[in-house]
Design an enzyme around this catalytic site. Sequence first.
Site, PDB file in Angstrom:
ATOM      1  N   GLU A 189     110.944  -2.667  75.978  1.00 14.02           N
ATOM      2  CA  GLU A 189     111.858  -3.121  74.929  1.00 14.02           C
ATOM      3  C   GLU A 189     111.106  -3.831  73.806  1.00 14.02           C
ATOM      4  O   GLU A 189     111.434  -3.670  72.629  1.00 14.02           O
ATOM      5  CB  GLU A 189     112.922  -4.027  75.554  1.00 14.02           C
ATOM      6  CG  GLU A 189     113.847  -3.285  76.510  1.00 14.02           C
ATOM      7  CD  GLU A 189     114.246  -4.058  77.755  1.00 14.02           C
ATOM      8  OE1 GLU A 189     114.676  -3.408  78.727  1.00 14.02           O
ATOM      9  OE2 GLU A 189     114.102  -5.301  77.770  1.00 14.02           O
TER      10      GLU A 189
ATOM     11  N   GLU B 202     120.460 -10.762  76.258  1.00 10.77           N
ATOM     12  CA  GLU B 202     119.608 -10.000  77.168  1.00 10.77           C
ATOM     13  C   GLU B 202     119.559  -8.554  76.687  1.00 10.77           C
ATOM     14  O   GLU B 202     120.583  -7.868  76.645  1.00 10.77           O
ATOM     15  CB  GLU B 202     120.147 -10.072  78.602  1.00 10.77           C
ATOM     16  CG  GLU B 202     119.207  -9.534  79.647  1.00 10.77           C
ATOM     17  CD  GLU B 202     117.947 -10.386  79.834  1.00 10.77           C
ATOM     18  OE1 GLU B 202     117.008  -9.872  80.476  1.00 10.77           O
ATOM     19  OE2 GLU B 202     117.889 -11.533  79.354  1.00 10.77           O
TER      20      GLU B 202
ATOM     21  N   ASP C 274     117.182  -9.555  84.975  1.00 12.48           N
ATOM     22  CA  ASP C 274     118.341 -10.437  84.832  1.00 12.48           C
ATOM     23  C   ASP C 274     118.141 -11.734  85.615  1.00 12.48           C
ATOM     24  O   ASP C 274     118.484 -12.822  85.138  1.00 12.48           O
ATOM     25  CB  ASP C 274     119.599  -9.715  85.315  1.00 12.48           C
ATOM     26  CG  ASP C 274     119.826  -8.409  84.560  1.00 12.48           C
ATOM     27  OD1 ASP C 274     119.797  -8.433  83.327  1.00 12.48           O
ATOM     28  OD2 ASP C 274     120.000  -7.367  85.215  1.00 12.48           O
TER      29      ASP C 274
END
Length: 495
Positions: free
Chosen positions: A323, A292, A477
């Site tokens: 990201e 992750e 998450d």
Amino acid sequence: MWRKASAAALLALAVGYFYHGGSELPEQILTYIGLPNIQTPPESQKSLEQVVSSAWETLITLPTRQWSRVAVGVNACVDVVVSGVGLLQALAVDPGSGLNHEVLHSKEDLKEAFIHYMERGAAAERFFSDSEVFQRIARAAAEYPGAKLYVGGNAALIAQKLATYPDLVVLLCGPIGPKLHEMLDEQMIVPPGSMQETDEYHLILEYKAGEQWGSTQAPQANRFIFSHDVSNGEMSSLETFVESLEEFDPELVVLSGLHMMEGQGRELWEDRLKEAVSAISEIPRDIPIHLELASMTDKDYMNSIMQEQVMPIVSSIGLNEQELLFLSQAGEGPHAEMVAWQGIPDVGRVSDILLWILEQHGRIEPSSEADLTRIHFHTLAYHILATVDGYWGNQASAVMAGARVASSQACGLQAVDPGKVELKAPLEFYSSHAEPREQLSLIPEQPVTVWRRGNVTFHLTAVLVCRQPLRTVGLGDAISAEGLVYSEFETQQPF
């Protein structure tokens, strides 16, 4: 008599209307002549949000072979969630212009970085270098009216989500202090070597869509995270985590926290990253590893993770739009010239970068020594799962399950409420930004669009975006955790 004649004339008019190809009649005529109104009243029509939500409930199914034991590590902390604007005002900081800082050294740096990301509605995470100043800010945050304490850290949040499945045994390893241990799911296994005397605290400054501070207005709800966290920053629990795997015998390993090392400085992360890779390499190759990712700013550090170090030895990665673009910028990949996404990220550009990652750093050819075969991309309006053919199953359900939990959790609900969400995903888009490309559609009744580029398959679904989100922290998450629960790792050889 006159009334009967009028009715007959109107009936003749109606028959003639249909005969000449008309499919609908004015409502007044239908009412007058007593014919049923064949139009569907607007109030009985389902909204697109209802259609998508219903389709998810019908189509999402667990895989044939489900995980029974998952090990998660290694970043964990206590999150202090507070109003960003409110806290900065309490710290007697005046609004001003935004400026990005890779590392925060002062309250002024914090203010400028917060504004920089708030005006873009983007998430970010930074290291605060001054321990003493950070402790003062942390105390003010904990005492601020309405501040809330939660389980924090990607690993702990993923483990908490996985632990909601009663048949799944979850091991969590990280720097776990007494307060965090008290907050964790009681079914979770925590190795004794993970326990420490004090907790690590992270401050999450949240803002709402449309919230204003000075001349800055947030286009959407999001958060800015910062900490002075040495234990997670050095990934101090990594060796303990790897050592505990032999006894725990997991079927899946989930790894996070690499981004925390970036703020420790190049000399530290260069050496520590090599040690981390050495430790991760000890995990048997038949156990898939999901990595992750999180917000990073150092291109050299990202390149070390991507090219030389970590990415080739993991099977799956999870990341968001910031990201993804930074990863491409660091590696000079597709669309690296873009400074930032404008609005909802273009599906074609996202698809190009995902394919490039798998081609450059994944196992796109059977002869490749890399293990990467799966990328779970999430942004506010839609999610994409890109997988190399032959390695992963049940990915349509996996991408829908991730979107479903994003929609419900953002609203603070156990299930999606169609009245509290809205569909923002594009219904028409392209498979690539360059030619040749395929024009694609998102159909609400079957809300997964599938396309292939070479031997990579893409699954896209919309997210039903919460209109008034209660909490944005940990959504990525939860998305990755849910996607993994619904994924099936194929043990047979591909192709």
